[in-house]
Design a protein around this motif. Structure first.
Motif, short mmCIF file in Angstrom:
data_model
loop_
_atom_site.label_atom_id
_atom_site.label_comp_id
_atom_site.label_asym_id
_atom_site.label_seq_id
_atom_site.Cartn_x
_atom_site.Cartn_y
_atom_site.Cartn_z
N CYS A 299 1.12 68.50 25.06
CA CYS A 299 2.27 68.86 25.72
C CYS A 299 2.19 68.99 27.39
O CYS A 299 3.25 69.20 27.98
N TRP A 300 0.92 69.17 27.78
CA TRP A 300 0.85 69.47 29.15
C TRP A 300 1.72 68.67 30.20
O TRP A 300 2.63 69.14 30.92
N GLU A 301 1.50 67.38 30.14
CA GLU A 301 2.23 66.72 31.20
C GLU A 301 3.78 66.34 30.80
O GLU A 301 4.57 65.94 31.59
N LEU A 329 -0.97 72.68 22.09
CA LEU A 329 -0.09 73.46 22.80
C LEU A 329 -1.18 73.88 24.03
O LEU A 329 -1.78 74.49 23.83
N ASP A 330 -0.62 73.43 25.22
CA ASP A 330 -1.67 73.34 26.33
C ASP A 330 -1.06 74.86 27.02
O ASP A 330 -0.57 75.70 26.79
N ASP A 331 -1.52 75.01 28.32
CA ASP A 331 -1.50 76.14 29.15
C ASP A 331 0.08 76.64 29.41
O ASP A 331 0.81 75.80 29.08
N ASN A 336 1.95 86.07 31.57
CA ASN A 336 3.29 85.81 32.23
C ASN A 336 3.05 84.60 32.92
O ASN A 336 3.35 84.51 34.07
N ARG A 337 2.50 83.58 32.20
CA ARG A 337 1.86 82.47 32.98
C ARG A 337 2.97 81.52 33.21
O ARG A 337 3.19 80.39 32.55
N ASP A 338 3.83 81.53 34.40
CA ASP A 338 4.72 80.69 34.46
C ASP A 338 4.24 79.68 35.67
O ASP A 338 5.01 78.45 35.99
N ILE A 374 -4.60 74.79 20.27
CA ILE A 374 -4.09 75.66 21.30
C ILE A 374 -5.29 75.55 22.50
O ILE A 374 -6.25 75.54 22.36
N TRP A 375 -4.48 75.92 23.80
CA TRP A 375 -5.43 75.89 24.83
C TRP A 375 -5.91 77.37 25.34
O TRP A 375 -5.06 78.42 25.23
N PHE A 376 -7.11 77.53 25.81
CA PHE A 376 -7.73 78.83 26.30
C PHE A 376 -8.33 78.24 27.79
O PHE A 376 -9.16 77.27 27.66
N ILE A 437 -9.22 74.00 19.56
CA ILE A 437 -9.05 74.73 20.84
C ILE A 437 -9.18 73.71 21.65
O ILE A 437 -10.32 73.05 21.90
N LYS A 438 -8.44 73.62 22.78
CA LYS A 438 -8.92 73.15 23.96
C LYS A 438 -9.44 74.00 25.05
O LYS A 438 -8.60 74.91 25.39
N TRP A 439 -10.86 74.05 25.33
CA TRP A 439 -11.39 74.91 25.97
C TRP A 439 -11.31 74.44 27.45
O TRP A 439 -12.51 73.80 27.61
N ASP A 440 -10.89 75.23 28.29
CA ASP A 440 -10.83 74.60 29.80
C ASP A 440 -11.80 75.38 30.59
O ASP A 440 -12.06 76.75 30.26
N HIS A 441 -12.04 75.11 31.81
CA HIS A 441 -13.10 75.62 32.90
C HIS A 441 -12.75 74.81 34.34
O HIS A 441 -13.25 74.02 34.40
N SER A 474 -14.06 70.07 24.90
CA SER A 474 -14.52 70.76 26.21
C SER A 474 -13.83 69.91 27.30
O SER A 474 -13.70 68.59 27.39
N CYS A 475 -13.15 70.86 28.13
CA CYS A 475 -12.12 70.35 29.36
C CYS A 475 -12.67 71.18 30.45
O CYS A 475 -12.91 72.41 30.32
N ALA A 476 -12.74 70.54 31.71
CA ALA A 476 -12.90 71.32 32.82
C ALA A 476 -12.15 70.51 34.04
O ALA A 476 -12.80 69.66 34.46
C1 DGJ Z 1 -6.80 71.39 33.49
C2 DGJ Z 1 -6.83 70.39 32.36
O1 DGJ Z 1 -7.55 69.50 32.75
C3 DGJ Z 1 -5.38 69.88 32.05
O2 DGJ Z 1 -5.33 68.95 30.93
C4 DGJ Z 1 -4.66 71.10 31.76
O3 DGJ Z 1 -5.08 71.56 30.51
C5 DGJ Z 1 -4.47 72.12 32.54
N1 DGJ Z 1 -5.89 72.45 32.99
C6 DGJ Z 1 -3.68 73.39 32.09
O4 DGJ Z 1 -3.94 74.14 33.09
#
Ligand code: DGJ
Length: 693
Positions: A299-301, A329-331, A336-338, A374-376, A437-441, A474-476
């Protein structure tokens, strides 16, 4: 006395040989040698001559070249005593074992050091995995430790390594071999968009589909160094290791990451298929190995940080109707993440957005037969967060460091940080039915630190042990952490934040040198691309996503009737074919037209294939050139059919047979003449299916 060892996997032979008790050199690596090849003779034949201006004997280009033996290039090991005194090791043979794994051990008694190298071959994937370990009798400081050092081929004019950027991952750089070094060091502390740790060295004349090539991949997520060096005598060495000085503490043991290498006699594709298969069949651990890969919706975009339950439920309904099977469900669901200035590390559900918690959304998603992800972003912290206010000392790096996306990294080497993250993440996972989990960095580290990478690995390993059915992506910021080290712990990569199908077509094509379809996430983006501003046709967007692990990321409320129909149809095609596509090899085709980026996905049984021929630009000539296929049986007949001939434009006025009929053609014809496709606009994809008769 000479010592020789050989490794064979049915496609390649690698021979190591040592004079007396010295470290061995790789004296042969390439096509399979006959079983009765005399390795002592081969060793002797490999010796290069000496003339004026040279030492009286050429120093060994060993698996760990030693400065003490007058090696004139980069040594394989740089180490110091705790008082700073440089140690200059000279290793002597200690032991050798070969039981599937070749394990060789060498001692430097004067300095109390032991060097162990291992080589593991795999007759199915044709990847050789090698690794170096250094043991010391007391703690020492490590500056540089190379994985086993391999020779660069002499029949090669250039090397291809991989750089990139946000929304532009996997850019191939070709550099000519020349005296001196090609030295790439990634000091960002994560694998990075800029530095995918891979190298292909093609021999002269090699293409995607023919000729010889050598492939290398360093499986580590913390930043690496690659050295490709040509010595004055013409020999070439290739070294890989962690970025220098990443080990900040003295220790009695250090290990390189595994280095994965492959020789190919079938062009770049031979290396690509070896890496693809090894990653899919050996590296990734699948919670449900035989389950089909689900179509994702992310749902991010569509909503970014603006989470509203009824809107998300409506979007979920539409995504499910299009064919999605997992809702991510992304970020934006926590703290209070607005926006992206706050709350990272406050991993509790935001009661303003979800007054009854996440379960109403999860239950709704489940009622639509989708699973929930879910996103972390576990390694990160915003200064504006409760955790930062309580534990400013948990941050990695200095207080006044430059921020990245308004955030800092947590110090993952601290057990209390890992325990906190484990406790928060496991609380969310235990309280909800979540399978992903979508694990971001999203930022680089203030400095490279191997302990940080090991800390991240330890947290993932602990969570996976506790929640073995939860998959991880794995996402960064897109493809900033893609390597076999992270893939040992995850099942998918978010290849790029670019959902622009035109850019994706190229990124996917080049990433296929290392990544199989089944781990490579690819989503249908919005009509008006958020990261490039382009407007792209739905059919092109859908087919580019269908080349890999398919998903959607646009707001489905924007889709008109035609777009909905196309997307539903392509998704349904993908679902009908994924059982063989997720095991297929991606073969990059040598397109005669540089405007066409084409690949062939060939079933493991070689009885069927699909060709994706994407037109990335307007061709310079007016009519399409034939596209040569690959990997087919020359004597077999194949039925080939244009799957999406309903995309024909009325400006295509001619009579190529494929426009109206499926054709029966031999493998020889398809591979030597190629198939002639109809004319099309740029930013369109032809999809061709083939079956062996
Ligand atoms: C960067 C990711 O690459 C995007 O897909 C998205 O998850 C955003 N972070 C969310 O902050």
């Amino acid at each position: 006395m000479n010592r020789t060892y050989r490794i064979d996997d049915g496609r390649q032979t690698l021979v190591l040989a040592a004079r007396n008790d010295r470290l061995p050199e790789v004296v042969y690596w390439g096509a399979c040698l006959p079983e009765d090849e005399n390795l002592d003779t081969l060793h002797a034949a490999n010796v290069i001559d000496v003339t004026g201006g040279m030492l009286d004997e050429n120093p060994d280009l060993s698996i760990c070249p030693e400065a003490t033996r007058s090696f004139p290039g980069q040594p394989g090991l740089i180490v110091r005593d705790t008082d700073g005194t440089p140690l200059l090791p000279k290793f002597c043979f200690e032991s050798a074992e070969q039981n599937g794994t070749l394990l060789l051990s060498y001692k430097d008694a004067a300095n109390g050091l032991t060097l162990t190298v291992s080589f593991v071959s795999d007759p199915e994937t044709h990847i050789i995995t090698c690794q170096t370990t250094l043991d010391a009798t007391r703690p020492v400081h490590l500056h540089w430790l190379a994985a086993p050092v391999l020779p660069g081929p002499q029949q090669s004019d250039e090397m291809i390594d991989v750089s990139g950027r946000w929304c532009g991952e996997f850019q191939l750089s070709r550099t000519a071999w020349a005296p001196g070094m090609r030295y790439r060091e990634n000091r960002t502390g994560r694998t990075g968009h800029e530095h995918f740790p891979g190298l292909i060295v093609p021999c002269r004349g090699a293409t995607n589909t023919s000729g010889e090539a050598y492939g290398f991949h360093y499986g580590w997520s913390g930043g690496h160094r690659m050295i490709a060096e040509e010595l004055q005598d013409g020999r070439r060495q290739i070294q890989w290791g962690h970025a220098a000085r990443m080990e900040t503490e003295p220790s009695t043991q250090f290990k390189s990451a595994p280095l994965y290498v492959a020789y190919s006699d079938r062009g770049l594709n031979g290396c690509a298929v070896a890496f693809q298969r090894h990653l899919r069949d050996r590296i990734v651990t699948w919670p449900k190995p035989s389950a089909p890969r689900p179509v994702h919706y992310n749902c991010w975009e569509a909503v970014y940080f603006d989470h509203k339950l009824p809107v998300l439920q409506d979007i979920a309904n539409r995504a499910a109707a299009l064919g999605a099977e997992r809702f991510v469900l992304d970020d934006g669901w926590f703290g209070n993440r607005d926006d992206d200035t706050r709350s990272l590390s406050d991993w509790t559900v935001d009661p303003r957005k979800y007054p009854d918690g996440l379960n109403p959304l999860i239950e709704h998603v489940h009622s639509l037969n989708m699973t929930f992800g879910i996103w972390f972003e576990p390694e990160m912290i915003n200064e504006d967060s409760d955790i930062h206010r309580a534990h400013p000392d948990w941050v990695l790096g200095s207080e006044d460091q430059t921020l990245g996306r308004q955030q800092k990294a947590l110090n993952m080497a601290l057990p209390e940080v890992r325990d906190y993250l484990y406790e928060r993440m496991s609380a969310i996972l235990s309280a909800h039915d979540i399978d992903y989990i979508k694990w971001d960095h999203n930022r680089v580290l203030p400095m490279p630190d191997a302990a940080q990478t090991r800390g991240s690995y330890a947290l993932i390993d602990r969570l996976r042990a506790a929640f073995p059915n939860v998959e991880i992506e794995s996402c960064a910021s897109g493809g900033g952490r893609i390597d076999f080290g992270i893939m040992q712990r995850t099942q998918r990569v978010w290849l790029s934040d670019s959902n622009d199908a035109l850019e994706r077509l190229r990124i996917q094509h080049d990433a296929a040198l290392f990544l199989p379809m089944v781990v490579t996430g690819s989503h249908v983006g919005p009509r008006h691309c958020h990261t490039s501003g382009r407007h792209l046709d739905i059919s092109f967007r859908a087919w580019v996503a269908a080349q890999r692990h398919m998903g959607f990321e646009m707001d489905p409320r924007e889709l008109d009737e035609v777009e909905t129909a196309v997307l539903t149809e392509v998704t349904s095609w993908w679902k009908h074919n994924r059982h063989w596509l997720q095991r297929a090899d991606i073969l990059r085709l040598d397109s005669a037209d540089p405007a066409v980026i084409a690949e062939q996905q060939l079933a493991r049984e070689k009885d069927r294939f699909v060709v994706f021929a994407g037109k990335a630009a307007t061709s310079s000539q007016i009519a399409p050139r034939p596209l040569r296929l690959t990997g087919l049986d020359p004597d077999a007949m194949y039925r080939v059919d244009l799957l999406n001939r309903n995309s024909l434009h009325l400006l295509s006025r001619g009579t190529p047979a494929l426009k109206t009929d499926a054709l029966e053609l031999s493998g020889t014809y398809l591979m030597h003449n190629g198939i002639t496709l109809p004319w099309s606009f740029p930013e369109r994809m032809w999809v061709l299916e083939g079956h062996r008769l």
